[in-house]
Design an enzyme around this catalytic site. Structure first.
Site, PDB file in Angstrom:
ATOM      1  N   CYS A   1      -3.305   1.227   6.753  1.00  0.00           N
ATOM      2  CA  CYS A   1      -3.382   0.562   8.066  1.00  0.00           C
ATOM      3  C   CYS A   1      -4.185   1.368   9.070  1.00  0.00           C
ATOM      4  CB  CYS A   1      -1.976   0.291   8.607  1.00  0.00           C
ATOM      5  SG  CYS A   1      -1.035  -0.878   7.607  1.00  0.00           S
TER       6      CYS A   1
ATOM      7  N   GLY B   1       2.213  -5.952   7.570  1.00  0.00           N
ATOM      8  CA  GLY B   1       1.278  -6.808   6.843  1.00  0.00           C
ATOM      9  C   GLY B   1       0.192  -7.350   7.742  1.00  0.00           C
ATOM     10  N   SER B   2      -0.257  -8.565   7.442  1.00  0.00           N
ATOM     11  CA  SER B   2      -1.418  -9.148   8.118  1.00  0.00           C
ATOM     12  C   SER B   2      -1.052  -9.765   9.461  1.00  0.00           C
ATOM     13  CB  SER B   2      -2.060 -10.216   7.233  1.00  0.00           C
ATOM     14  OG  SER B   2      -1.215 -11.356   7.147  1.00  0.00           O
TER      15      SER B   2
ATOM     16  N   GLU C   1     -10.474  -6.069   9.986  1.00  0.00           N
ATOM     17  CA  GLU C   1      -9.895  -4.996   9.179  1.00  0.00           C
ATOM     18  C   GLU C   1     -10.418  -5.105   7.746  1.00  0.00           C
ATOM     19  OE1 GLU C   1      -5.583  -2.928   8.446  1.00  0.00           O
ATOM     20  OE2 GLU C   1      -5.642  -5.112   8.503  1.00  0.00           O
TER      21      GLU C   1
ATOM     22  N   GLU D   1       4.044  -4.456  12.305  1.00  0.00           N
ATOM     23  CA  GLU D   1       2.946  -3.488  12.181  1.00  0.00           C
ATOM     24  C   GLU D   1       1.850  -4.197  11.407  1.00  0.00           C
ATOM     25  OE1 GLU D   1       0.237  -1.458  11.191  1.00  0.00           O
ATOM     26  OE2 GLU D   1       1.513  -0.646   9.598  1.00  0.00           O
ATOM     27  N   LEU D   2       0.738  -4.503  12.092  1.00  0.00           N
ATOM     28  CA  LEU D   2      -0.211  -5.493  11.577  1.00  0.00           C
ATOM     29  C   LEU D   2      -1.603  -4.950  11.289  1.00  0.00           C
ATOM     30  CD1 LEU D   2       0.809  -8.426  13.962  1.00  0.00           C
ATOM     31  CD2 LEU D   2       1.727  -7.871  11.703  1.00  0.00           C
TER      32      LEU D   2
ATOM     33  N   ASN E   1       0.791  -1.231   0.000  1.00  0.00           N
ATOM     34  CA  ASN E   1       0.000   0.000   0.000  1.00  0.00           C
ATOM     35  C   ASN E   1       0.827   1.287   0.000  1.00  0.00           C
ATOM     36  OD1 ASN E   1       0.749  -0.706   2.627  1.00  0.00           O
ATOM     37  ND2 ASN E   1      -1.071   0.212   3.550  1.00  0.00           N
TER      38      ASN E   1
END
Length: 477
Positions: A286, A232-233, A380, A252-253, A156
């Site tokens: 995010c 990511g996820s 999300e 960072e999820l 992204n």
């Protein structure tokens, strides 16, 4: 396999190398092939790690000024290639040009912050004589680079989120093996070209593209890698945490970020910001605004103006100067969220606007009074969709925001100073943004979350701390 496309190469040990296999990279908007991208094999990744070991030694030899100058030169080259970078984003991840240019501006700023931070990696002296047995001793600390860092980045923000990993890593004197998202490798190759021109030592940056199942496991488990930084996820992040062993890990999820609209002086300005936070880059952010909780006294006016404002958004080709919102990264993502909307519709939830899909484009979608248990609220979305709910009491609003498995950032609009400070104390998130949306971020601030939103912090100074080891020296005088 298309044969007349621009055929890219892997960047390993300061050299551009061909691969045995390639895949066609398709534009998310047009679905046309735009490049041939190499598929790295396990042996190639191992070679990249070995080259990074040499690169790490060379980086450690550089002075703080030399590292700073390399990062500053990279920022200058990005400025020269500004439009090329912006159009690359529009092609490979369907980011509208207005947003793409904004990302390149932030990328340049991030590397400038890193250049500055390279000069202020401080240690401290320790008052040893504060302890009885410390008399006659002098001690100080210093920060040393970890060595090799594996950076696994998302689609992204493929320039700026790469900058948030490379910038502090190089500032601290580390080498990096970069695995970009499969949909956005072109930005990573441009970044490698820029650092090559900027004078980065050979092996300090290695770019390997291809399947995460092949590349990721090698990077995560190899003992030469000292840290894994991943955006990511949740599912992938948990897998990394389980396999990484004693490596440092920053994750960072993501989130389902919320804002409370309690009391405002200018409701039109608040509505405008909330529309921006909900639908910028089709919600694939995010900290995209996914849940809005509005006090019941403001709700009717807010939802009316929110819908009218959303209707003004221009949808279409990301390479058009006027486009606000374009295709999602893949048609499967649009189909996934479309199913969530249909489930909500069948359960009696009101779709106030949007909710329809054409190919990979999902219209900006506004849903009223979503239940906390529905996927549109508790998971999300990563799509242009937002729920707008009313609430009666302040405590209820705080509880609604906290009723989430995520905790990245939250926003609160209030004219009450006491409520603002109370929100900072009570909201279970990594960052509270007062009188603005949770989607606000500048690149020098600490950024990261709690709960399923991850662990560790980004933001150049804070990443440098994560990417260095503290060493103590003690002298007998």
């Amino acid at each position: 396999m298309t044969t007349n496309l621009n055929k890219k190469k892997l960047f390993i040990g300061g050299e551009w190398q061909e691969a045995n296999q390639y895949y066609d990279l398709l534009s998310p908007f047009s679905r046309k092939a735009i490049a041939q991208v190499p598929l790295a094999e396990k042996e190639t990744v191992l070679k990249a790690i070995e080259c990074a070991r040499y690169g790490a030694k060379e980086m450690k030899k550089l002075t703080a000024l030399e590292r700073s100058n390399i990062l500053a030169r990279a920022a200058e080259i990005f400025e020269k290639r500004f439009e090329e970078c912006a159009f690359t984003l529009a092609k490979e991840n369907a980011k509208p040009l207005k947003a793409a240019r904004g990302e390149i501006e932030r990328t340049i700023e991030t590397y400038k912050f890193a250049a500055e931070e390279a000069k202020r990696i401080y240690g401290e002296t320790i008052p040893m004589d504060a302890a009885k047995s410390g008399k006659g001793r002098f001690a100080y600390t210093k920060r040393e680079p970890l060595g090799i860092i594996a950076a696994i980045t998302p689609f992204n923000f493929p320039f700026n989120l790469v900058a948030h990993k490379l910038g502090p890593a190089f500032a601290a004197g580390n080498a990096v093996v970069l695995k970009p998202a499969s949909q956005t490798p072109l930005s990573a190759f441009i970044t490698a070209e820029i650092f090559e021109e900027a004078g980065l030592p050979k092996g300090a940056l290695n770019v390997v593209t291809g399947k995460g199942s092949v590349i990721g496991d090698v990077l995560i488990t190899d003992s030469r890698i000292k840290m894994v930084t991943f955006t990511g996820s949740v599912e992938v992040g948990l897998g990394i945490k389980e396999k990484a062993g004693l490596k440092k890990v920053t994750l960072e999820l993501g989130s389902n970020s919320a804002v409370i609209v309690d009391s405002v002086n200018d409701i039109d300005a608040v509505v405008s910001r909330c529309v921006e936070g909900s639908f910028a880059y089709a919600g694939q952010v995010c900290i995209s605004l996914q849940r809005i909780y509005v006090h019941e006294d403001l709700y009717d006016e807010f939802i009316h103006k929110f819908i009218e404002n959303t209707k003004q958004l221009k949808i279409g080709d990301p390479e058009s100067e006027s486009t606000d919102l374009s295709a999602l990264i893949h048609i499967k993502e649009a189909e996934r969220v479309e199913k969530w909307v249909e489930v909500a519709r069948k359960e009696g939830t009101e779709i106030a606007y949007g909710g329809t899909r054409t190919g990979a484009i999902l219209l900006p979608t506004i849903i009223k009074n979503v239940k906390p248990t529905q996927a549109l609220s508790c998971q999300e979305a990563f799509a242009p969709i937002v729920s707008v709910n009313s609430y009666k009491t302040w405590d209820e609003a705080i509880d609604l925001v906290n009723d989430s498995l995520y905790g990245l950032q939250a926003g609160v609009y209030t004219t009450s100073m006491s409520k603002a400070f109370e929100a900072v104390e009570r909201l279970e998130v990594g960052g509270v943004i007062v009188n603005d949306i949770p989607s606000f971020r500048v690149d020098q601030m600490p950024y990261g979350g709690v709960k399923n939103s991850g662990t560790g912090r980004e933001g150049v100074k804070y990443s440098v701390e994560e990417m260095t080891e503290l060493k103590l020296a003690v002298f007998i005088l």
